[in-house]
Motif scaffolding. Structure first.
Motif, short mmCIF file in Angstrom:
data_model
loop_
_atom_site.label_atom_id
_atom_site.label_comp_id
_atom_site.label_asym_id
_atom_site.label_seq_id
_atom_site.Cartn_x
_atom_site.Cartn_y
_atom_site.Cartn_z
N UNK A 519 0.82 -1.21 0.00
CA UNK A 519 0.00 0.00 0.00
C UNK A 519 0.86 1.26 0.00
N UNK A 520 1.95 1.24 0.76
CA UNK A 520 2.84 2.39 0.80
C UNK A 520 3.47 2.64 -0.56
N UNK A 521 3.81 1.56 -1.26
CA UNK A 521 4.39 1.67 -2.59
C UNK A 521 3.41 2.33 -3.55
N UNK A 522 2.12 1.93 -3.46
CA UNK A 522 1.09 2.50 -4.34
C UNK A 522 0.86 3.97 -4.00
N UNK A 523 0.80 4.29 -2.72
CA UNK A 523 0.57 5.67 -2.30
C UNK A 523 1.71 6.57 -2.76
N UNK A 528 -0.88 12.43 -7.03
CA UNK A 528 -2.05 13.22 -7.43
C UNK A 528 -3.34 12.61 -6.87
N UNK A 529 -3.43 11.28 -6.91
CA UNK A 529 -4.61 10.60 -6.38
C UNK A 529 -4.71 10.80 -4.87
N UNK A 530 -3.55 10.75 -4.19
CA UNK A 530 -3.55 10.96 -2.75
C UNK A 530 -4.01 12.37 -2.41
N UNK A 531 -3.56 13.35 -3.21
CA UNK A 531 -3.96 14.74 -2.99
C UNK A 531 -5.47 14.90 -3.18
N UNK A 532 -6.03 14.20 -4.20
CA UNK A 532 -7.47 14.28 -4.46
C UNK A 532 -8.26 13.69 -3.29
N UNK A 533 -7.78 12.60 -2.75
CA UNK A 533 -8.47 11.97 -1.61
C UNK A 533 -8.44 12.90 -0.41
N UNK A 542 -10.87 4.03 -4.45
CA UNK A 542 -11.14 2.77 -5.15
C UNK A 542 -10.08 2.48 -6.21
N UNK A 543 -9.58 3.53 -6.84
CA UNK A 543 -8.53 3.34 -7.83
C UNK A 543 -7.26 2.80 -7.17
N UNK A 544 -6.91 3.35 -6.01
CA UNK A 544 -5.73 2.86 -5.30
C UNK A 544 -5.91 1.42 -4.86
N UNK A 545 -7.13 1.08 -4.43
CA UNK A 545 -7.40 -0.30 -4.03
C UNK A 545 -7.22 -1.25 -5.21
N UNK A 562 -8.42 -1.46 2.44
CA UNK A 562 -9.12 -0.18 2.56
C UNK A 562 -8.72 0.53 3.86
N UNK A 563 -8.65 -0.23 4.93
CA UNK A 563 -8.27 0.36 6.22
C UNK A 563 -6.86 0.96 6.14
N UNK A 564 -5.93 0.23 5.53
CA UNK A 564 -4.54 0.71 5.45
C UNK A 564 -4.45 1.95 4.57
N UNK A 565 -5.14 1.94 3.41
CA UNK A 565 -5.09 3.08 2.50
C UNK A 565 -5.73 4.31 3.11
N UNK A 566 -6.84 4.12 3.82
CA UNK A 566 -7.48 5.27 4.48
C UNK A 566 -6.54 5.88 5.50
N UNK A 567 -5.81 5.02 6.19
CA UNK A 567 -4.86 5.51 7.19
C UNK A 567 -3.72 6.30 6.53
N UNK A 568 -3.23 5.80 5.40
CA UNK A 568 -2.06 6.42 4.76
C UNK A 568 -2.41 7.65 3.93
#
Length: 570
Positions: A519-523, A528-533, A542-545, A562-568
């Motif tokens: 998940x950290x690698x994807x983030x 740009x996606x992280x900034x939008x979130x 959902x795209x990151x998932x 989902x829990x990990x991505x929401x946290x990051x």
């Protein structure tokens, strides 16, 4: 005649009768929209459709002879003297209808000597009468306790007698109703119930079959089918387009198959449909009709009717007159073609059948005449008590029992064997019915249609699908992997879901440390996606998932991801 009946009665003894909601084609949508437009514009022409359906009764023998009924038997191998209309052969019936054959020697005096020759006395097939009564009851008909036989005269090479024994004046059943369903609404997913009135159901003989040999320019006659028991069902002109007619015929087909009175295989001629089609402006008298004969598939029925409605509409709009004629449907061109003119109405010269007394059925055992065994008579109450669960009742039961949508019950019942498959899966899984229905109607049925297989030919049996669903429910595999496993089970019948998951290492990745790393690698690679979130667009998560699932080949636990991505990304 009385002597013949008495001779026959002495020998009496007892003996043992899409998925159709396919996706609407553009022509179907055209006619549906045409109908809606007509409701707004009274000047718009609309179609009117009535059907005449010949259903071959499931019986071991023919209506008035002991010849066997068998599809694809060698030509003219199942023909009795009566079927071939040889001189001296007569049909015989009694108030008790059982299937027997008797022979009687008749004396004929000549100038030189007395000659004896046999007359075949054939008592009406009781099975055929029971099938007609059962079908009438299932279609809410009134059963005539006394019905009559008639001769319908016409002259074809495959009708050796020159007439057909039928029931014109007083058939066995009248005034019925068939309820069927079509899909409507904006998304074509709303089940709309409609009714068509049944004018009558009559018993009659089938004719033989003409086999046209174009190579040698000759016509051959096969009389194997001659004399087979038919039910002719006459539907009133209550339908407006091919889609409605096709749905009505499919519903009738399901009812006949549930009853066991007709196998309903149209490709084998067990169900043959004639469509009477006309167009008119709402509120005005019906237009001149044409008859489209011998349509042998539900798909072609819909196409033939829709084409004929459009053809007649074009004729009327150009100022022409529709001809009263018989037409045939050419499946290659998708058009109807003229066969013969019907302006001069054919005189069938109907007359009472002189060799057959009235056909009598009884209301209940109490109404039987003294001395008659109930096992030798057709008793309406007994038949009514033995009626099986009909398609409409099955659909209502499925909706109430499993809480599924009406359109799903429609699909389950209309596809032969699919309802039984679904219920077998439900016996072996704890998954919610609405989730199971998605697998059965999408994954399973999709592959069956793609490979033109019936439900009974499915490589994945219900127990195997239930095992797969249980593994997914228990969290051993993800939803995407479960579909991958299903595909592998389809390709390799006999291999269980557990075997495939183990062999291909498809188990769910739930190791928290590993998932944190991915998940950290994807983030990190999608700022740009992280900034939008972080700006409030939670849908981008959902795209990151999806990217995480791609990294893990669909094996990541979606809840944990989902829990990990929401946290990051918070």
């Amino acid at each position: 005649m009385a002597a013949s009946c008495m001779a026959a009665s002495e020998l009496l003894h007892n003996i043992k009768l899409i998925h159709f909601v396919r996706r609407t084609s553009s022509s179907r949508l055209h006619f549906s929209s045409q109908l809606l437009q007509a409701q707004r514009d009274p000047q718009q022409l609309v179609g009117v459709v009535g059907l005449e359906i010949h259903a071959q009764i499931s019986s071991n023998t023919k209506l008035f002879s002991g010849s066997s009924v068998q599809f694809l038997a060698p030509p003219n191998s199942l023909v009795s003297f009566f079927d071939a209309s040889l001189p001296g052969t007569l049909p015989v019936s009694d108030i008790i209808t059982v299937s027997i054959i008797s022979w009687k020697l008749v004396k004929c005096s000549t100038s030189r000597s007395d000659v004896y020759f046999p007359i075949c006395l054939k008592v009406l097939n009781r099975r055929c009468v029971e099938a007609a009564v059962m079908t009438g009851l299932a279609l809410n008909c009134t059963i005539n306790r006394r019905s009559l036989f008639d001769r319908k005269h016409y002259f074809y090479a495959d009708l050796p007698a020159g007439y057909q024994i039928t029931q014109q004046r007083r058939p066995v059943a009248v005034d019925g109703m068939l309820t069927y369903s079509v899909l409507g609404g904006k998304k074509r997913n709303q089940v709309i119930r409609k009714n068509v009135h049944i004018k009558q159901i009559q018993l009659e003989q089938d004719s033989g079959k003409s086999l046209h040999d174009d190579v040698h320019s000759q016509t051959l006659i096969d009389l194997n089918r001659a004399g087979v028991g038919l039910m002719e069902l006459v539907m009133e002109p209550d339908m407006s387009c091919g889609e409605e007619a096709a749905a009505a015929v499919r519903e009738l087909q399901l009812i006949l198959q549930a009853l066991g009175t007709c196998q309903g295989n149209m490709s084998e001629g067990q169900l043959r449909v004639d469509a009477n089609v006309s167009v008119h402006k709402p509120g005005e008298p019906l237009g001149i009709r044409t008859e489209v004969k011998n349509i042998n598939s539900i798909r072609y029925l819909a196409r033939a009717i829709d084409f004929e409605i459009q053809r007649q509409t074009d004729v009327v709009q150009r100022g022409g007159t529709v001809q009263n004629e018989t037409r045939a449907y050419d499946s290659k061109s998708g058009e109807t073609v003229a066969m013969r003119d019907k302006e001069g109405l054919q005189d069938y010269r109907f007359m009472p059948e002189p060799n057959l007394p009235p056909l009598i059925v009884f209301e209940d055992n109490a109404s039987l005449p003294a001395g008659i065994d109930a096992c030798q008579a057709v008793v309406v109450q007994t038949i009514k008590e033995g009626l099986p669960e009909l398609p409409s009742i099955k659909r209502d039961r499925l909706v109430q029992l499993y809480g599924i949508l009406p359109e799903h019950s429609f699909t389950l019942v209309n596809e032969d064997g699919l309802m039984e498959y679904f219920e077998e899966v439900m016996k072996s899984t704890k998954r919610e019915p609405r989730k199971v229905i998605g697998w059965v109607t999408n994954e399973l049925l999709g592959l069956l249609k793609q490979q033109e297989l019936s439900v009974s030919q499915s490589p994945v049996v219900p127990a195997a699908l239930a095992e797969l669903l249980e593994l997914q429910e228990a969290g051993h595999i993800s939803s995407s992997v479960s579909k991958q496993v299903f595909q592998e089970m389809w390709r390799s019948p006999g291999r269980t879901a557990a075997q495939i998951i183990r062999e291909q290492d498809l188990g769910l990745v739930s190791d928290a440390a590993e998932l944190h790393r991915i998940c950290q690698k994807v983030v990190d690679s999608h700022p740009e996606e992280v900034c939008a979130i972080r700006s409030g667009n939670k849908k981008v998560l959902n795209k990151l998932m999806g990217l995480v699932q791609k990294e893990t080949k669909g094996r990541a636990d979606p809840v944990l991801v989902r829990e990990i991505l929401e946290e990051k990304t918070s």
